[in-house]
Design a protein around this motif. Structure first.
Motif, PDB file in Angstrom:
ATOM      1  N   ASP A 155      16.784 -57.251  -7.066  1.00 27.67           N
ATOM      2  CA  ASP A 155      17.977 -56.540  -7.544  1.00 27.67           C
ATOM      3  C   ASP A 155      19.219 -57.417  -7.625  1.00 27.67           C
ATOM      4  OD1 ASP A 155      16.508 -54.219  -7.664  1.00 27.67           O
ATOM      5  OD2 ASP A 155      17.465 -53.273  -5.935  1.00 27.67           O
ATOM      6  N   THR A 156      19.312 -58.452  -6.803  1.00 30.21           N
ATOM      7  CA  THR A 156      20.595 -59.157  -6.659  1.00 30.21           C
ATOM      8  C   THR A 156      20.553 -60.657  -6.930  1.00 30.21           C
ATOM      9  OG1 THR A 156      20.280 -59.515  -4.292  1.00 30.21           O
ATOM     10  CG2 THR A 156      21.345 -57.462  -4.936  1.00 30.21           C
ATOM     11  N   LYS A 182      27.083 -58.696  -7.187  1.00 32.26           N
ATOM     12  CA  LYS A 182      26.637 -58.915  -8.567  1.00 32.26           C
ATOM     13  C   LYS A 182      25.209 -58.430  -8.723  1.00 32.26           C
ATOM     14  CE  LYS A 182      29.697 -62.679  -9.522  1.00 32.26           C
ATOM     15  NZ  LYS A 182      29.915 -63.884 -10.254  1.00 32.26           N
ATOM     16  N   ARG A 183      25.036 -57.126  -8.711  1.00 29.52           N
ATOM     17  CA  ARG A 183      23.705 -56.550  -8.902  1.00 29.52           C
ATOM     18  C   ARG A 183      23.293 -56.684 -10.352  1.00 29.52           C
ATOM     19  NH1 ARG A 183      22.784 -51.599  -4.915  1.00 29.52           N
ATOM     20  NH2 ARG A 183      20.675 -52.047  -5.533  1.00 29.52           N
ATOM     21  N   ARG A 184      22.014 -56.913 -10.559  1.00 32.38           N
ATOM     22  CA  ARG A 184      21.469 -57.070 -11.897  1.00 32.38           C
ATOM     23  C   ARG A 184      21.384 -55.716 -12.603  1.00 32.38           C
ATOM     24  NH1 ARG A 184      18.939 -61.904 -12.328  1.00 32.38           N
ATOM     25  NH2 ARG A 184      17.677 -61.193 -14.045  1.00 32.38           N
ATOM     26  N   GLU A 185      21.524 -55.736 -13.923  1.00 34.49           N
ATOM     27  CA  GLU A 185      21.324 -54.503 -14.682  1.00 34.49           C
ATOM     28  C   GLU A 185      19.860 -54.084 -14.621  1.00 34.49           C
ATOM     29  OE1 GLU A 185      22.930 -54.379 -18.625  1.00 34.49           O
ATOM     30  OE2 GLU A 185      24.711 -55.499 -17.999  1.00 34.49           O
ATOM     31  N   LYS A 186      18.993 -55.070 -14.726  1.00 39.62           N
ATOM     32  CA  LYS A 186      17.558 -54.811 -14.623  1.00 39.62           C
ATOM     33  C   LYS A 186      16.996 -55.725 -13.542  1.00 39.62           C
ATOM     34  CE  LYS A 186      17.032 -53.685 -19.474  1.00 39.62           C
ATOM     35  NZ  LYS A 186      16.389 -54.037 -20.738  1.00 39.62           N
TER      36      LYS A 186
END
Length: 136
Positions: A21-22, A32-36
């Motif tokens: 996720d990160t 800064k979490r990922r969109e996917k």
């Protein structure tokens, strides 16, 4: 067999979920979490590029931090248990969550360890002799 040596296998599924996720190019941070999420294989060489790790145990209920040893070049590790607002603070009392912290002694570049709102039951400064340790 050679290919298997290059794949990062995680002991804790929640830790793996946090990575997926990160993880960015140089940071693994909740900021800064990922969109996917990352899908598929995570290579050890990708983890060697990470120099900053931040995990909030409120979001990821990690029970074993042994997998920190996969991040060979990390400089900063932040482990916390905190909600979205400042009043939402508790103590992460997962039994012995920091027992494997001693494994970070082997991380040559580690300079800073920050622990917030965690149940501390061992001498963290002894576990991280080359790093500045902050505990709150």
């Amino acid at each position: 067999m050679i290919i298997l040596n290059k794949i990062a296998f995680f002991k804790d599924e929640e830790f793996l979920r946090a990575v997926r996720d990160t993880m960015g190019k140089e940071r693994m941070s909740l900021a800064k979490r990922r969109e996917k999420p990352i899908k598929g294989i995570i290579w050890k060489k990708s983890l060697r590029k990470i120099n900053f790790i931040s995990i909030n145990f409120k979001d990821y209920h990690v029970k074993d931090i042994t997998d920190l040893a996969l991040f060979k070049n990390v400089e900063t590790i932040i482990l916390t248990y905190m909600g979205d607002n400042e009043e939402d603070i508790g103590i992460y009392e997962e039994e012995n969550i920091l027992d494997n912290l001693y494994l970070v002694k082997k991380l040559k570049n580690l300079r800073r360890v920050q622990l917030y709102h965690l149940k501390i039951n061992n001498d963290v400064k002894a576990d991280c002799p080359n790093a500045r340790v902050f505990i709150d």
